[in-house]
Write an enzyme that holds these catalytic residues in place. Structure first.
Site, PDB file in Angstrom:
ATOM      1  N   LYS A  33       2.179   1.990  -5.088  1.00 29.41           N
ATOM      2  CA  LYS A  33       2.772   2.206  -6.460  1.00 29.41           C
ATOM      3  C   LYS A  33       1.838   2.404  -7.320  1.00 29.41           C
ATOM      4  CE  LYS A  33       3.124  -1.872  -4.696  1.00 29.41           C
ATOM      5  NZ  LYS A  33       2.478  -1.765  -2.772  1.00 29.41           N
ATOM      6  N   ASP A  68       0.926  -1.165  -0.063  1.00 24.40           N
ATOM      7  CA  ASP A  68      -0.002  -0.079  -0.339  1.00 24.40           C
ATOM      8  C   ASP A  68       0.785   1.893  -0.183  1.00 24.40           C
ATOM      9  OD1 ASP A  68      -2.330  -1.315   0.474  1.00 24.40           O
ATOM     10  OD2 ASP A  68      -2.364  -2.552   2.852  1.00 24.40           O
ATOM     11  N   GLY A 118      -4.473  -3.695  -4.621  1.00 25.00           N
ATOM     12  CA  GLY A 118      -5.335  -3.349  -5.015  1.00 25.00           C
ATOM     13  C   GLY A 118      -4.435  -1.753  -5.077  1.00 25.00           C
ATOM     14  N   HIS A 119      -4.500  -1.428  -6.690  1.00 28.26           N
ATOM     15  CA  HIS A 119      -3.762  -0.271  -6.897  1.00 28.26           C
ATOM     16  C   HIS A 119      -4.865   1.031  -6.805  1.00 28.26           C
ATOM     17  CE1 HIS A 119      -0.156  -2.479  -8.150  1.00 28.26           C
ATOM     18  NE2 HIS A 119      -0.238  -2.296  -6.930  1.00 28.26           N
ATOM     19  N   GLN A 155       2.102  -5.979  -3.191  1.00 29.50           N
ATOM     20  CA  GLN A 155       2.642  -5.521  -1.451  1.00 29.50           C
ATOM     21  C   GLN A 155       3.912  -5.205  -1.340  1.00 29.50           C
ATOM     22  OE1 GLN A 155       1.419  -8.968  -3.523  1.00 29.50           O
ATOM     23  NE2 GLN A 155      -0.636  -7.817  -2.498  1.00 29.50           N
TER      24      GLN A 155
HETATM   25  P1  IMP Z   1      -3.219 -12.898   1.976  1.00 36.17           P
HETATM   26  O1  IMP Z   1      -1.599 -11.947   0.212  1.00 36.17           O
HETATM   27  O2  IMP Z   1      -4.217 -12.453   1.151  1.00 36.17           O
HETATM   28  O3  IMP Z   1      -2.346 -14.178   1.687  1.00 36.17           O
HETATM   29  O4  IMP Z   1      -3.009 -11.926   2.637  1.00 36.17           O
HETATM   30  C1  IMP Z   1      -1.866 -12.686   3.752  1.00 36.17           C
HETATM   31  C2  IMP Z   1      -1.252 -11.271   4.063  1.00 36.17           C
HETATM   32  O5  IMP Z   1      -1.070  -9.600   3.105  1.00 36.17           O
HETATM   33  C3  IMP Z   1      -2.274 -10.113   5.216  1.00 36.17           C
HETATM   34  O6  IMP Z   1      -1.541  -9.231   6.227  1.00 36.17           O
HETATM   35  C4  IMP Z   1      -2.644  -8.790   3.889  1.00 36.17           C
HETATM   36  O7  IMP Z   1      -3.503  -7.872   4.563  1.00 36.17           O
HETATM   37  C5  IMP Z   1      -1.140  -8.844   3.403  1.00 36.17           C
HETATM   38  N1  IMP Z   1      -1.392  -7.802   1.881  1.00 36.17           N
HETATM   39  C6  IMP Z   1      -1.885  -8.612   0.854  1.00 36.17           C
HETATM   40  N2  IMP Z   1      -2.304  -8.130  -0.121  1.00 36.17           N
HETATM   41  C7  IMP Z   1      -1.746  -6.704   0.198  1.00 36.17           C
HETATM   42  C8  IMP Z   1      -2.119  -5.333  -0.171  1.00 36.17           C
HETATM   43  O8  IMP Z   1      -1.957  -5.452  -1.238  1.00 36.17           O
HETATM   44  N3  IMP Z   1      -1.569  -4.321   0.444  1.00 36.17           N
HETATM   45  C9  IMP Z   1      -0.870  -4.268   1.471  1.00 36.17           C
HETATM   46  N4  IMP Z   1      -1.201  -5.993   2.681  1.00 36.17           N
HETATM   47  C10 IMP Z   1      -1.464  -7.276   1.939  1.00 36.17           C
END
Ligand code: IMP
Length: 436
Positions: free
Chosen positions: A16, A13, A40-41, A225
């Site tokens: 990017k 977040d 989510g961009h 991420q």
């Molecule tokens: P997952 O990727 O859905 O398996 O989530 C694993 C961890 O990564 C959790 O703490 C999510 O909140 C975090 N996470 C996954 N995608 C994002 C992102 O795009 N931004 C911030 N945190 C993320």
């Protein structure tokens, strides 16, 4: 021609999407190389706000080729939904410019069901996943039972694989998690129209990148991420299931690492995190609330409020080491306006010792105490700044301190959500002298 990798330098977040959007006009292709629709961009341009999850942010620029690399896990229904939403905005989503690797693993309903059931069963020990099925899909990839985009072109194979895999998934879903049984034939029937729709988009992304290269084109590798959510190097187990470091741009898109030129790390001027896991500089009081509200720190995908805290130079330095960051883009500097002082964590105290790296033990990052440096804050609204000299002295000093603490230049500064609210300190899309 240049090949630039964009990565999140914190826990995701970082903004990017906006930076990719800003650099895209100088590029010929933009490629995603990991993650899925957990990303989510958000990009604000021309008075509109676009929310992108799977489709590379380059799609907002005419004639840019947008590629979804093999390292991405792709939910086909989600992808179609995103295409519909962006087409409704008048964007060109034709297969001429939007392409998906045949090697992408598909997120199917059982991945999502397992992700959510597991999280629900963990009560106090949740990872706080986005519930999108990311982890279970990467698990299947590693277990060599995954369904790939190319399987959509062979329905006999698809039927065999789904029928086989559902035996195991249904046992877990029903016996362990008390969930409903999923019917293979229903799932296959649902996939037929989706497969027909996606067929023209499937390609060999590695080959496409090579073609862009041979035409002398430039390529942007759009990470999702952040480095500290990396499956190997992040705060395990509170991480995502893909490799989010810059090195994975090569493996996740199908290009040799020696072809990459430059890595830009995107870092917020403070830190945020969603989901569980250690967050040494987290601010749980009024200042954290101020940043959360002023920065509108709410997850694009899940709508969860993000945890907020001071900038952490320890994790930034770790990102620099892991990813070979050449430049930083510092985002949301405007959010810090109005604070009497701003702090940067320069070191940690861990079990009585000062350290300048995150400890590797599972509970280590949760045990550290941040050591802060305090800098004078600034009250001015930064949103109209377009040149470094437009920033107040205290803000310039803050940026300079980040550069000193990380030994990396801050080449771009974002002072608002819109495309033009960016301070470009030097042109970045050029090859660094040496390859990454
Ligand atoms: P997952 O990727 O859905 O398996 O989530 C694993 C961890 O990564 C959790 O703490 C999510 O909140 C975090 N996470 C996954 N995608 C994002 C992102 O795009 N931004 C911030 N945190 C993320």
């Amino acid at each position: 021609m240049s090949k630039i990798v964009i990565i999140g330098a914190q826990w995701g977040d970082e903004g990017k999407g906006k930076i990719v959007d800003r650099l895209a006009p100088d590029m010929d292709a933009v490629v995603r190389f990991q993650g899925g629709h957990n990303a989510g961009h958000t990009v604000s341009a021309g008075g509109r706000t676009y929310k992108l999850k799977l489709i590379p942010s380059g799609i907002l620029h005419k004639n840019k080729i947008c590629l979804v690399g093999n390292g991405v896990v792709l939910d086909p229904r989600e992808f179609c939904g995103e295409m519909d939403a962006l087409s409704a905005e008048g964007l060109d989503l034709s297969p001429r410019r939007l392409k998906i690797s045949r090697k992408c693993h598909l997120i199917l309903p059982y991945h999502q069901a397992l992700d959510q059931a597991r999280e629900a069963s963990k009560a106090g020990a949740r990872i706080g996943t986005t519930g999108r099925g990311i982890g279970p899909c990467y698990e299947d990839k590693a277990a060599r039972v995954g369904i790939r985009a190319c399987d959509l072109e062979d329905f006999d194979l698809l039927r065999r694989k789904i029928t086989e895999t559902l035996k195991e998934k249904n046992t877990l879903l029903t016996s362990l998690y008390g969930q409903k049984n999923l019917d293979p034939e229903t799932l296959i029937a649902e996939l037929k129209p989706v497969a027909a729709r996606l067929a023209p988009y499937l390609t060999d992304v590695s080959e496409e990148l090579s073609a862009v290269e041979s035409r002398g084109g430039s390529i942007l590798f759009e990470g999702a991420q952040g480095a500290h959510l990396d499956i190997d190097h992040g705060t395990y187990p509170y991480v995502t299931s893909s490799s989010t470091v810059a090195g994975n741009a090569a493996a996740g898109a199908g290009i040799a690492p020696s072809r990459l030129h430059r890595v830009i790390g995107i870092a917020k001027a403070y830190t945020t995190r969603v989901g569980s896991g250690a967050f040494p500089t987290e601010l749980t009081g009024e200042t954290g609330k101020y940043i959360q509200e002023k920065g509108a720190e709410v997850g694009t995908v899940t709508g969860r409020k993000r945890r907020c805290g001071w900038l952490d130079a320890v994790i930034l330095r770790e990102t620099v080491r892991l990813c070979g960051v050449n430049d930083f883009a510092l985002t949301k500097l405007d959010v810090l306006s109005g604070l009497p002082e701003v702090k940067i964590c320069t070191e940690y105290v861990y079990r009585g010792r000062r350290i300048n790296y995150p400890p590797q033990a599972e509970n280590g990052p949760a045990e550290v105490e941040p050591v802060y440096e305090s800098l004078p804050g600034w009250q001015e609204d930064l949103s109209a700044a377009r040149a470094f000299s437009d920033l107040p002295e205290a803000a310039r000093n803050f940026v300079a301190r980040v550069e000193t603490l990380t030994d990396v230049p801050v080449s771009m500064i974002s002072v608002g959500a819109n495309r033009e609210q960016t301070v470009m300190r030097r042109s970045v899309p050029h090859p660094a002298p040496s390859a990454v």
